[in-house]
Design an enzyme around this catalytic site. Structure first.
Site, PDB file in Angstrom:
ATOM      1  N   HIS A  17       0.845  -1.201   0.000  1.00 30.62           N
ATOM      2  CA  HIS A  17       0.000   0.000   0.000  1.00 30.62           C
ATOM      3  C   HIS A  17       0.878   1.248   0.000  1.00 30.62           C
ATOM      4  O   HIS A  17       2.111   1.167  -0.040  1.00 30.62           O
ATOM      5  CB  HIS A  17      -1.022  -0.020   1.143  1.00 30.62           C
ATOM      6  CG  HIS A  17      -0.425  -0.069   2.516  1.00 30.62           C
ATOM      7  ND1 HIS A  17       0.478   0.847   2.974  1.00 30.62           N
ATOM      8  CD2 HIS A  17      -0.601  -0.953   3.534  1.00 30.62           C
ATOM      9  CE1 HIS A  17       0.819   0.568   4.217  1.00 30.62           C
ATOM     10  NE2 HIS A  17       0.189  -0.543   4.570  1.00 30.62           N
ATOM     11  N   HIS A  20       3.991   1.463   2.388  1.00 28.07           N
ATOM     12  CA  HIS A  20       5.156   0.698   1.936  1.00 28.07           C
ATOM     13  C   HIS A  20       5.807   1.420   0.746  1.00 28.07           C
ATOM     14  O   HIS A  20       7.026   1.505   0.646  1.00 28.07           O
ATOM     15  CB  HIS A  20       4.758  -0.709   1.463  1.00 28.07           C
ATOM     16  CG  HIS A  20       3.956  -1.489   2.462  1.00 28.07           C
ATOM     17  ND1 HIS A  20       2.730  -2.049   2.168  1.00 28.07           N
ATOM     18  CD2 HIS A  20       4.201  -1.803   3.759  1.00 28.07           C
ATOM     19  CE1 HIS A  20       2.264  -2.675   3.231  1.00 28.07           C
ATOM     20  NE2 HIS A  20       3.130  -2.545   4.214  1.00 28.07           N
ATOM     21  N   CYS A 125       0.818  -9.883  23.609  1.00 26.97           N
ATOM     22  CA  CYS A 125      -0.109  -9.376  22.579  1.00 26.97           C
ATOM     23  C   CYS A 125       0.178 -10.116  21.291  1.00 26.97           C
ATOM     24  O   CYS A 125       1.288 -10.078  20.770  1.00 26.97           O
ATOM     25  CB  CYS A 125       0.066  -7.879  22.360  1.00 26.97           C
ATOM     26  SG  CYS A 125      -0.865  -7.305  20.924  1.00 26.97           S
ATOM     27  N   CYS A 128       1.139  -7.820  18.271  1.00 27.57           N
ATOM     28  CA  CYS A 128       2.532  -7.333  18.290  1.00 27.57           C
ATOM     29  C   CYS A 128       3.519  -8.493  18.251  1.00 27.57           C
ATOM     30  O   CYS A 128       4.712  -8.288  18.020  1.00 27.57           O
ATOM     31  CB  CYS A 128       2.823  -6.536  19.557  1.00 27.57           C
ATOM     32  SG  CYS A 128       1.848  -5.051  19.746  1.00 27.57           S
ATOM     33  N   CYS A 142      -3.656  -3.171  24.519  1.00 22.86           N
ATOM     34  CA  CYS A 142      -2.500  -2.855  23.677  1.00 22.86           C
ATOM     35  C   CYS A 142      -2.850  -1.601  22.886  1.00 22.86           C
ATOM     36  O   CYS A 142      -3.880  -1.576  22.201  1.00 22.86           O
ATOM     37  CB  CYS A 142      -2.209  -4.009  22.725  1.00 22.86           C
ATOM     38  SG  CYS A 142      -1.177  -3.495  21.344  1.00 22.86           S
ATOM     39  N   HIS A 145      -3.275  -2.388  19.032  1.00 29.39           N
ATOM     40  CA  HIS A 145      -4.290  -3.322  18.534  1.00 29.39           C
ATOM     41  C   HIS A 145      -5.628  -3.229  19.254  1.00 29.39           C
ATOM     42  O   HIS A 145      -6.594  -3.883  18.858  1.00 29.39           O
ATOM     43  CB  HIS A 145      -3.747  -4.757  18.585  1.00 29.39           C
ATOM     44  CG  HIS A 145      -2.562  -4.935  17.690  1.00 29.39           C
ATOM     45  ND1 HIS A 145      -1.263  -4.788  18.128  1.00 29.39           N
ATOM     46  CD2 HIS A 145      -2.481  -5.190  16.369  1.00 29.39           C
ATOM     47  CE1 HIS A 145      -0.443  -4.960  17.114  1.00 29.39           C
ATOM     48  NE2 HIS A 145      -1.148  -5.200  16.042  1.00 29.39           N
ATOM     49  N   LYS A 294      -6.514   7.296   9.800  1.00 26.83           N
ATOM     50  CA  LYS A 294      -5.563   6.195   9.742  1.00 26.83           C
ATOM     51  C   LYS A 294      -5.959   5.251   8.593  1.00 26.83           C
ATOM     52  O   LYS A 294      -7.140   4.962   8.408  1.00 26.83           O
ATOM     53  CB  LYS A 294      -5.626   5.449  11.084  1.00 26.83           C
ATOM     54  CG  LYS A 294      -4.527   4.466  11.232  1.00 26.83           C
ATOM     55  CD  LYS A 294      -4.520   3.862  12.607  1.00 26.83           C
ATOM     56  CE  LYS A 294      -3.507   2.741  12.542  1.00 26.83           C
ATOM     57  NZ  LYS A 294      -3.378   1.915  13.645  1.00 26.83           N
ATOM     58  N   LYS A 297      -7.680  -1.482   6.545  1.00 29.10           N
ATOM     59  CA  LYS A 297      -8.532  -2.328   5.707  1.00 29.10           C
ATOM     60  C   LYS A 297      -9.978  -2.255   6.179  1.00 29.10           C
ATOM     61  O   LYS A 297     -10.899  -2.217   5.365  1.00 29.10           O
ATOM     62  CB  LYS A 297      -8.045  -3.770   5.818  1.00 29.10           C
ATOM     63  CG  LYS A 297      -7.638  -4.352   4.487  1.00 29.10           C
ATOM     64  CD  LYS A 297      -7.114  -5.725   4.682  1.00 29.10           C
ATOM     65  CE  LYS A 297      -7.338  -6.572   3.452  1.00 29.10           C
ATOM     66  NZ  LYS A 297      -6.796  -7.903   3.629  1.00 29.10           N
TER      67      LYS A 297
HETATM   68  N1  MSP Z   1       8.223  -6.869   8.915  1.00 26.06           N
HETATM   69  C1  MSP Z   1       8.375  -5.724   9.724  1.00 26.06           C
HETATM   70  C2  MSP Z   1       9.686  -5.030   9.433  1.00 26.06           C
HETATM   71  C3  MSP Z   1      10.893  -5.871   9.619  1.00 26.06           C
HETATM   72  S1  MSP Z   1      12.343  -5.009   9.164  1.00 26.06           S
HETATM   73  C4  MSP Z   1      13.575  -5.941   9.714  1.00 26.06           C
HETATM   74  C5  MSP Z   1       7.250  -4.757   9.443  1.00 26.06           C
HETATM   75  N2  MSP Z   1       6.608  -4.892   8.283  1.00 26.06           N
HETATM   76  S2  MSP Z   1       5.405  -3.964   7.778  1.00 26.06           S
HETATM   77  O1  MSP Z   1       4.913  -4.580   6.581  1.00 26.06           O
HETATM   78  O2  MSP Z   1       4.456  -3.737   8.810  1.00 26.06           O
HETATM   79  O3  MSP Z   1       6.069  -2.647   7.349  1.00 26.06           O
HETATM   80  C6  MSP Z   1       6.234  -1.547   8.203  1.00 26.06           C
HETATM   81  C7  MSP Z   1       6.839  -0.435   7.385  1.00 26.06           C
HETATM   82  O4  MSP Z   1       6.011  -0.173   6.240  1.00 26.06           O
HETATM   83  C8  MSP Z   1       6.945   0.891   8.078  1.00 26.06           C
HETATM   84  O5  MSP Z   1       8.071   0.994   8.904  1.00 26.06           O
HETATM   85  C9  MSP Z   1       7.013   1.803   6.879  1.00 26.06           C
HETATM   86  O6  MSP Z   1       8.250   1.696   6.252  1.00 26.06           O
HETATM   87  C10 MSP Z   1       5.960   1.213   5.993  1.00 26.06           C
HETATM   88  N3  MSP Z   1       4.619   1.676   6.329  1.00 26.06           N
HETATM   89  C11 MSP Z   1       3.528   0.886   6.567  1.00 26.06           C
HETATM   90  N4  MSP Z   1       2.449   1.692   6.764  1.00 26.06           N
HETATM   91  C12 MSP Z   1       2.805   2.982   6.672  1.00 26.06           C
HETATM   92  C13 MSP Z   1       2.110   4.201   6.673  1.00 26.06           C
HETATM   93  N5  MSP Z   1       0.800   4.290   6.861  1.00 26.06           N
HETATM   94  N6  MSP Z   1       2.815   5.324   6.445  1.00 26.06           N
HETATM   95  C14 MSP Z   1       4.159   5.309   6.186  1.00 26.06           C
HETATM   96  N7  MSP Z   1       4.834   4.165   6.162  1.00 26.06           N
HETATM   97  C15 MSP Z   1       4.238   3.005   6.547  1.00 26.06           C
HETATM   98  O7  MSP Z   1       7.014  -3.891  10.264  1.00 26.06           O
END
Ligand code: MSP
Length: 649
Positions: A17, A20, A125, A128, A142, A145, A294, A297
């Site tokens: 999304h 990412h 949790c 988490c 939490c 969540h 925020k 989904k």
């Molecule tokens: N798998 C772990 C990371 C492990 S790294 C060794 C994880 N994955 S995640 O899919 O949840 O990705 C989190 C990351 O996705 C955030 O740190 C950021 O880079 C990005 N983002 C996910 N949602 C976001 C927003 N709404 N806004 C900005 N970035 C965000 O955590």
């Protein structure tokens, strides 16, 4: 190696999304920029595939965890080319090489005595995938969540994280750049002011089997974070690759604030326990919301990168993401804001400048870079501003301040547009005696545009390449060699190119069918027309009409009123504080028609480039537009949600 950039490896329990995409886009831009600086760079991203959440998501789809992870990992890999994101390596935590590295490291840290076996009771949790401390709970739930954590008593393995607490504090204090921006460094230091507990790094196989088995006890698998963080080492061949040390010294991680703790606390202490140096820097950005809500989904407001690219194109999306979010702070996405940026910054400011300049070089210089004559003050100022832009752009990009780097470029785009108006090449073209002056003006425009294109390469690679091709210069080019003034060779052929960006309809977000992307934007066409017919222009002057260029001198903006009060000793004047998008004060003669309280929150149209004037002792920086109808006075407004600061044209 100068830079080894990583994004987090994304969980495969959700599809790619906007959030990412942002991290991956800035990682890509940082790498492209540093390559442009002539540096050797490596860029890694990938997917995080173990853990309870993946098992649950796979079950919902009636797939095995591996089948499910294969599917979602492929979606991430496929999402990036559409945004011109070009990693050198895409890593998956289910790869045999990664599993082996994690096991080697666990054994090593265990052998050194930094992993021990113990019983633990705590509040767990599931969301988490970790135990929470009482302090972290909000009303017993939490905070992430909104669920109550479950009391769990378990035997597990623990990493002696607490042992490295003081070392970590000292390291952060001695290296001010280690965690940036500073707000996150402060957050970590304040967390470390409390005693740091050891970290539980195993899960019993009775509870979870989808993980990497501990090499010293196969009744347990590795906790996801101890597994996931190690990807940053696996991807560059730890421990055996001959290049490993050189690459690791250049490591810089990019994450959002959600995973600050694992990256700023678990990871450096794990590295220390392995006998490795910490990474060089951690860059932490804020969160994207959608229409100030925020993204989730369940709300149904998740923004998919592929849909944005289909609707707006790669470069517009990249530009928007990097321009709209101040690095480190949260930002809000909306389709309206994206359309506004495309129309004002890209189509109007940059696109219009580019097409007007090329059109004039075509008409007045036969599509060739002219030989400039002696530069006057205005020309020298434009050249100096363009060089300042290159320096500022480089500086801000090194600091990951993408939004400021782009502001610096648009400062010159605006200046070049004003330079056209002020020097009116079409007027110069009327008299052959001015031909040298005309050549100088056109040359300065082209050379400024070459430098703009040079800076834009890491941000908008397609657009920068189109601009460079039209200007007859090679792309890509290095910033040090090419970021100088006067490199555009006289006589170089200029190739007209289609409009860089179409203007979009504010309602539909689409390019109007009658003005396809291939044509000049309406305004440039209008301006070109005026430049073509001097006789018609004279007649228009006589009729009291103004030219497009006169109109363009006005900088009309949407402004949001954030505060309002009466000006002392005046019945007529209100002192308004407006955002457009920077804050400024405007004194408006509307106090007989509007109360201060009803002004706050309104979006009005202002003239943003009026010379400041003092009214009843208060300096006014602009003017609010309003309509007079007899005795009534009605303020201007915009009919839809438009960002404060959007250009009105
Ligand atoms: N798998 C772990 C990371 C492990 S790294 C060794 C994880 N994955 S995640 O899919 O949840 O990705 C989190 C990351 O996705 C955030 O740190 C950021 O880079 C990005 N983002 C996910 N949602 C976001 C927003 N709404 N806004 C900005 N970035 C965000 O955590």
């Amino acid at each position: 190696m100068s830079l080894y950039v990583t994004t987090p490896i994304f969980y495969v329990n959700a599809q790619p999304h906007l959030g990412h995409a942002y991290t991956a886009v800035i990682a890509d831009a940082a790498c492209r920029f540093r390559r442009l600086e002539g540096e050797e760079v490596r860029f890694q991203t990938g997917t995080d595939e173990h853990g309870e959440k993946v098992v649950e998501a796979a079950e919902r789809e009636s797939l095995s965890p591996k089948e499910y992870a294969d599917r979602i990992s492929a979606l991430f890999r496929a999402a990036w080319p559409g945004l011109a994101i070009a990693p050198d390596h895409f890593i998956r935590t289910t790869e045999p090489a990664h599993i082996k590295t994690v096991q080697v490291i666990l054994q090593q840290v265990h052998d050194r005595g930094d992993i021990y076996f113990s019983e633990y009771s705590g509040l767990y949790c599931k969301g988490c995938e970790r135990f929470l401390t009482e302090k972290e709970l909000v009303d017993g739930l939490c905070p992430d969540h909104q669920t109550p954590p479950q009391p769990v008593t378990e035997q597990n393995y623990f990493f002696r994280m607490g042992k490295y607490q003081q070392w970590l504090i000292d390291h952060i204090k001695a290296n001010p750049d280690f965690i940036t921006p500073e707000r996150y460094r402060n957050e970590v230091l304040s967390f470390l002011a409390e005693p740091l507990e050891d970290l539980c790094i195993s899960r019993p196989t009775s509870r979870l089997t989808w993980g990497i088995p501990l090499p010293f006890d196969d009744r347990f698998v590795t906790y996801v974070w101890f597994d996931a963080l190690i990807n940053y080492l696996t991807g560059i061949g730890y421990p055996d690759a001959p290049d490993f040390g050189r690459r690791w010294r250049a490591a810089e991680h990019i994450i959002a604030k959600d995973i600050l703790k694992p990256h700023a606390i678990y990871w450096p202490t794990m590295l220390k326990a392995m006998g490795l140096e910490p990474y060089r820097r951690l860059h932490v950005h804020g969160y994207w919301n959608v229409n100030d809500t925020k993204m989730s989904k369940s709300i149904g407001n998740v923004v998919r990168p592929a849909e944005l690219v289909d609707a707006f194109g790669t470069d517009t999306v990249r530009y928007f993401l990097m321009r709209e979010m101040a690095f480190g702070l949260d930002a809000s996405f909306s389709a309206e804001a994206l359309v506004a940026r495309q129309n004002s910054d890209l189509a109007n400011d940059l696109g219009n400048l580019f097409s007007r300049s090329l059109t004039m070089v075509g008409k007045f210089a036969d599509f060739k870079v002219p030989v400039p004559g002696a530069a006057g003050d205005a020309d020298r100022e434009l050249a100096a501003a363009a060089l300042r832009m290159v320096a500022e752009f480089r500086d801000q990009m090194h600091q990951f301040a993408f939004h400021r780097a782009l502001q610096a470029v648009w400062e010159v785009v605006g200046r070049a547009n004003r330079y056209i108006v002020e020097n009116a090449p079409w007027e110069l073209a009327k008299d052959p005696a001015n031909s040298e002056r005309l050549a100088t003006v056109l040359y300065h425009l082209l050379e400024s545009l070459r430098l703009v294109a040079l800076c834009l390469q890491p941000i908008m690679p397609e657009t920068a390449a189109k601009m460079a091709a039209a200007l007859g210069v090679a792309s890509p080019a290095g910033l040090t060699d090419h970021g100088r003034w006067g490199l555009l060779a006289a006589g170089t052929a200029i190739t007209p190119c289609p409009a860089l960006f179409p203007r979009l309809d504010k309602q539909t977000g689409r390019a109007p069918a009658a003005a396809p992307a291939k044509e000049l934007p309406a305004k440039a066409a209008q301006a070109a027309k005026q430049e073509e017919t001097p006789a018609a222009a004279d007649a228009a002057d006589a009729a009291g009409l103004i030219g497009f260029d006169d109109f363009q001198k006005l900088d009309l903006r949407v402004a949001e009123v954030v505060a309002a009060e009466r000006v002392k000793k005046s019945d007529r004047l209100l002192k308004l504080t407006v955002k457009a998008p920077e804050e400024r004060t405007i004194v408006a003669g509307i106090a007989e028609h509007y109360q201060p309280e009803e002004m706050v929150g309104r979006r009005v149209i202002i003239v943003a480039n009026l010379k400041p004037a003092k009214l009843m002792g208060v300096t006014s920086q602009g003017m609010v537009l309003a309509a007079k109808d007899g005795k009534a006075l009605v303020l201007s407004a915009v009919s839809g949600p438009v960002a404060a600061g959007a250009k009105v044209s």
